[in-house]
Design an enzyme around this catalytic site. Structure first.
Site, PDB file in Angstrom:
ATOM      1  N   HIS A 203       0.863  -1.175   0.000  1.00  0.00           N
ATOM      2  CA  HIS A 203       0.000   0.000   0.000  1.00  0.00           C
ATOM      3  C   HIS A 203       0.905   1.232   0.000  1.00  0.00           C
ATOM      4  O   HIS A 203       1.828   1.322   0.822  1.00  0.00           O
ATOM      5  CB  HIS A 203      -0.862   0.034   1.269  1.00  0.00           C
ATOM      6  CG  HIS A 203      -2.019  -0.903   1.269  1.00  0.00           C
ATOM      7  ND1 HIS A 203      -1.898  -2.237   1.028  1.00  0.00           N
ATOM      8  CD2 HIS A 203      -3.354  -0.666   1.484  1.00  0.00           C
ATOM      9  CE1 HIS A 203      -3.099  -2.802   1.100  1.00  0.00           C
ATOM     10  NE2 HIS A 203      -4.002  -1.880   1.375  1.00  0.00           N
ATOM     11  N   GLU A 206      -2.061   6.025  -0.536  1.00  0.00           N
ATOM     12  CA  GLU A 206      -3.493   6.033  -0.224  1.00  0.00           C
ATOM     13  C   GLU A 206      -3.773   7.370   0.472  1.00  0.00           C
ATOM     14  O   GLU A 206      -4.476   8.222  -0.059  1.00  0.00           O
ATOM     15  CB  GLU A 206      -3.853   4.839   0.680  1.00  0.00           C
ATOM     16  CG  GLU A 206      -5.308   4.821   1.123  1.00  0.00           C
ATOM     17  CD  GLU A 206      -5.625   3.668   2.101  1.00  0.00           C
ATOM     18  OE1 GLU A 206      -4.706   3.059   2.657  1.00  0.00           O
ATOM     19  OE2 GLU A 206      -6.838   3.413   2.304  1.00  0.00           O
TER      20      GLU A 206
END
Ligand code: HPA
Ligand code: ZN
Length: 344
Positions: A203, A206
């Protein structure tokens, strides 16, 4: 492929029907409140909510951390191998209804091992559900995520615990609270995973800055970026992602619910695609964000005015970005082409 024009009122049907791959789904984020309460009862776990409605009404998030607090509490009902199986089975039934034909599931072992639930319990339950998903027409695989708010040492311990199940895992990822936990903390763990032949994702971008995407690519050497929507703030990064065809696993309803964008009409998925990035659509934590794959597709298309060409590109990107063989990709794309050819 030469696409026929599709009337805008028929587009939602095409979006629902087209075969697609889901590459960004935290399986613990598919636990619906009803199943949380059923598992709590089965396992004698006390929940700090009176009933399903009270739990669901707590799903009003302001940012990633406000969600994670509730998400980790929800996962506390998972104790046995059967619990993990039942959770993943429920997801696969929803995915099959959405014409998902390939899924790569994230799981967070540290959320469970910290409560005394063994790695074996987690992996075996999820793996059995992945095997049974084949009967639903879904090929499935597992990606083990490290929690980035925990230490490098804890990530190494988790990797060690997973080694007996190395063959049941196709890759590793990095999730949990992003801001303040940049990728470089995990460079050595990811290097070890790479030596073990595991696929790598993380990730990045974000809520965190474009720098985290650069370091995920250059230090962790990831093959895909999960989310990545903050890349649009950095034109050199956009060019790099487009040139190298680095897939972004974008999650529009997640971004909406966690206030990354104020509304779906302002989501930048269309901008990313139009700039030549290999973006895909995914559900992230569908039980918490109000939608599975087809909800993400239909709502985002309605809000941004994307068309059938965008739909085809997104589904094709999802197959090209999967950790699958060239033969599997070819057959998935043939299925996609057949769907678009026969749609009228
Ligand atoms: N971001 C980071 N960690 C997560 C998420 C997410 O969207 N979902 C579950 N864990
Ligand atoms: Zn995620």
């Amino acid at each position: 492929m030469n696409l026929k024009p599709v009337a805008s009122d028929r587009l939602p049907e095409l979006l629902r029907l087209m075969p697609k791959a889901e590459l960004h789904i935290h399986i613990e984020g598919s636990l619906e409140p009803e199943l949380i309460f059923a598992l709590a009862k089965r396992n004698g776990v006390a929940l700090p909510y009176a009933n399903v409605e009270a739990l669901r009404s707590a799903y009003a998030f302001t940012n990633l951390q406000s969600f994670l607090d509730i998400y980790y509490a929800g996962a506390s009902v998972l104790l046995t191998e059967q619990d993990f199986y039942d959770m993943a089975r429920a997801y696969f039934l929803k995915a099959a209804a959405d014409h998902v034909v390939h899924a790569e599931l994230f799981f967070d072992p540290q959320t469970h091992t910290a409560r005394g639930v063994g790695m074996e319990t987690v992996v075996k339950g999820l793996h059995r559900a992945c095997v049974d998903a084949q009967e639903l027409g879904i090929s499935a695989a597992l990606i083990m995520c490290f929690l980035r708010h925990l230490s490098e040492e804890e990530a190494f311990e988790t990797l060690e615990q997973a080694l007996p199940y190395r063959d049941l895992i196709i890759g590793v990822g990095l999730d949990s609270g992003e801001v303040g936990n940049p990728p470089e903390k995990f460079a050595r763990v990811f290097a070890r995973c790479r030596e073990l032949g595991l696929h790598l994702v993380a990730h990045a971008g974000e809520e965190g800055p474009p720098e985290y995407i650069w370091t995920a690519l250059d230090l962790l050497k990831v093959e895909r970026i999960d989310h990545g929507v903050q890349a649009a703030k950095d034109s050199a990064l956009m060019q790099r992602l487009a040139k190298d065809r680095v897939a972004l696993t974008v999650c529009p309803l997640s971004n909406l619910k966690l206030c990354v964008f104020p509304d779906l009409a302002q989501h930048n998925l269309r901008q990313l695609l139009d700039a030549g990035l290999a973006a895909t659509v995914n559900s992230d934590d569908p039980a918490y964000f109000g939608g599975y794959m087809n909800d993400n597709f239909t709502q985002t298309f309605a809000a941004t005015g994307m068309d059938a060409q965008h739909a085809y590109t997104l589904a094709r990107n999802s197959f090209e970005a999967g950790f699958t063989s060239e033969a599997e990709k070819r057959s998935q794309i043939e299925g996609l082409d057949a769907c678009f050819e026969s749609f009228r």
